[in-house]
Design an enzyme around this catalytic site. Structure first.
Site, PDB file in Angstrom:
ATOM      1  N   LYS A 104      -5.994 -13.048  -4.332  1.00  0.00           N
ATOM      2  CA  LYS A 104      -4.522 -13.154  -4.103  1.00  0.00           C
ATOM      3  C   LYS A 104      -4.317 -14.441  -3.391  1.00  0.00           C
ATOM      4  O   LYS A 104      -3.098 -14.813  -3.518  1.00  0.00           O
ATOM      5  CB  LYS A 104      -4.686 -11.947  -2.838  1.00  0.00           C
ATOM      6  CG  LYS A 104      -4.498 -10.617  -3.341  1.00  0.00           C
ATOM      7  CD  LYS A 104      -3.657 -10.305  -4.452  1.00  0.00           C
ATOM      8  CE  LYS A 104      -3.465  -8.733  -4.762  1.00  0.00           C
ATOM      9  NZ  LYS A 104      -2.475  -8.314  -5.981  1.00  0.00           N
ATOM     10  N   ILE A 112       2.859   1.242  -4.773  1.00  0.00           N
ATOM     11  CA  ILE A 112       4.072   0.369  -4.456  1.00  0.00           C
ATOM     12  C   ILE A 112       4.741   0.114  -5.809  1.00  0.00           C
ATOM     13  O   ILE A 112       6.119   0.072  -6.061  1.00  0.00           O
ATOM     14  CB  ILE A 112       3.232  -1.063  -3.930  1.00  0.00           C
ATOM     15  CG1 ILE A 112       2.954  -0.649  -2.438  1.00  0.00           C
ATOM     16  CG2 ILE A 112       4.390  -2.176  -4.111  1.00  0.00           C
ATOM     17  CD1 ILE A 112       2.094  -1.913  -2.031  1.00  0.00           C
ATOM     18  N   SER A 140      -9.441   3.409  -1.424  1.00  0.00           N
ATOM     19  CA  SER A 140     -10.162   2.211  -1.406  1.00  0.00           C
ATOM     20  C   SER A 140     -10.554   1.512  -0.159  1.00  0.00           C
ATOM     21  O   SER A 140     -11.451   1.084   0.223  1.00  0.00           O
ATOM     22  CB  SER A 140      -9.635   1.081  -2.395  1.00  0.00           C
ATOM     23  OG  SER A 140      -8.382   0.671  -2.050  1.00  0.00           O
ATOM     24  N   SER A 172       1.188  -9.669  -3.604  1.00  0.00           N
ATOM     25  CA  SER A 172       0.010 -10.342  -2.887  1.00  0.00           C
ATOM     26  C   SER A 172      -0.572  -9.281  -1.841  1.00  0.00           C
ATOM     27  O   SER A 172      -0.331  -8.008  -1.686  1.00  0.00           O
ATOM     28  CB  SER A 172       0.239 -11.691  -2.203  1.00  0.00           C
ATOM     29  OG  SER A 172      -0.896 -12.471  -1.936  1.00  0.00           O
ATOM     30  N   TYR A 214     -11.097  -9.645  -3.775  1.00  0.00           N
ATOM     31  CA  TYR A 214      -9.591  -9.123  -3.761  1.00  0.00           C
ATOM     32  C   TYR A 214      -8.829 -10.500  -3.084  1.00  0.00           C
ATOM     33  O   TYR A 214      -7.791 -10.916  -3.496  1.00  0.00           O
ATOM     34  CB  TYR A 214      -9.605  -8.051  -2.972  1.00  0.00           C
ATOM     35  CG  TYR A 214      -8.236  -7.475  -3.119  1.00  0.00           C
ATOM     36  CD1 TYR A 214      -7.578  -7.063  -4.264  1.00  0.00           C
ATOM     37  CD2 TYR A 214      -7.366  -7.523  -1.936  1.00  0.00           C
ATOM     38  CE1 TYR A 214      -6.233  -6.659  -4.168  1.00  0.00           C
ATOM     39  CE2 TYR A 214      -6.034  -6.950  -2.108  1.00  0.00           C
ATOM     40  CZ  TYR A 214      -5.551  -6.308  -3.235  1.00  0.00           C
ATOM     41  OH  TYR A 214      -4.077  -5.941  -3.211  1.00  0.00           O
TER      42      TYR A 214
END
Length: 284
Positions: A177, A18, A215, A149, A173
């Site tokens: 976020k 990204i 992941s 996010s 995580y």
């Protein structure tokens, strides 16, 4: 004329995925881009992609970019990023906090060092980088910050829970976020008198980047069985969030696809923000 002509942008996590897509689109839209990551050369990391490759792609397309190898999880790294950008381009107009750290462990086994590192990268770095670039933005009366996010910020909700593999393994995580989204709206409110736009953006569906594939899906995953979206959706959404006046989007916490429908870029949206509700901070 590009949407980011005469803008200087810092984009973190640009060696692949990204961040790379955002950096390349911003440069194509006229920005001078400071590309930030830890992986400078191809082969320095087990995953494909590098800062050098991203910068070369931008330059070959006629854009302007520099590579800044730095660890956003450290104060020194954040300070170096801003200092090198200002040395090269004179100022910072746009900050995209895209770099993120993901690791999966049940909380009963979660290493404290990894927990702290996750928050250093996912929330402390956006805070400190914002703090470093804001004096110049406030002085010039112009600027935008976009925090990348994740739908995981919304959490698994109340019990009872379905038996899902790794249902608790993404808690660090998701928690970081969720903190990033609350930080986004708090900062947006504080900066409203200065009309500096602050927003947060999540993908509606999995973006099959090298990092996400490794992941979240694991080796040998069947991508055909997963609903995905191109990294360009995130790049286009980030472009709109940072290039429009603060009065239009500041304080928004959005998912890529419904936001792009709102902006007239795509006609139909699926996934997060449409079929799955977002966090309490999102507008969906």
């Amino acid at each position: 004329m590009g949407r980011l002509d005469d803008r200087v942008a810092i984009v973190t996590g640009t060696s692949r995925g990204i961040g790379k897509a955002i950096a390349e689109l911003f440069a194509a839209e006229g920005a001078q881009v400071a590309c930030v990551a830890r992986t400078l050369e191809e082969g320095d990391h087990r995953l494909e992609g590098s800062l050098r490759g991203t910068v070369e792609t931008i330059e070959q397309a006629g854009g302007t970019a520099i590579a800044i190898q730095a660890n956003v999880g450290s104060e020194d790294g954040c300070e170096a990023i801003v200092a090198q950008t200002v040395d090269a381009f004179g100022r910072v107009d746009v900050l995209v906090n895209n770099a993120a750290m993901t690791t999966y462990h049940p909380l009963t086994e979660f290493p404290l060092r990894r927990w702290k590192l996750g928050f250093d990268v996912n929330i402390h770095a956006p805070f400190y980088l914002s703090q470093l670039v804001l004096p110049g933005m406030i002085e010039r009366g112009r600027g935008a910050i976009c925090n990348i996010s994740s739908s995981s910020s919304g959490g698994p909700g109340r019990s009872p829970y379905a038996e899902q593999e790794r249902v608790d393994a993404g808690t660090m995580y998701g928690a970081s976020k969720a903190a990033l989204e609350r930080f986004t709206q708090g900062l947006a409110a504080e900066l409203w008198p200065h009309r500096i736009a602050v927003s947060a953006l999540s993908p509606s569906n999995l973006v099959p980047t090298p990092g996400a594939t490794a992941s979240e899906l694991g080796p040998g995953a069947n991508l055909a069985a997963v609903v995905t979206e191109p990294a360009d959706h995130m790049a286009q959404a980030a472009l709109w969030l940072v290039s429009e006046p603060a009065e239009r989007f500041s304080g928004r916490v959005v998912h890529s696809q419904p936001f792009l429908v709102e902006c007239g870029v795509i006609d139909h949206a699926t996934g997060g923000g449409v079929e799955r509700r977002g966090s309490a901070f999102s507008d969906t």
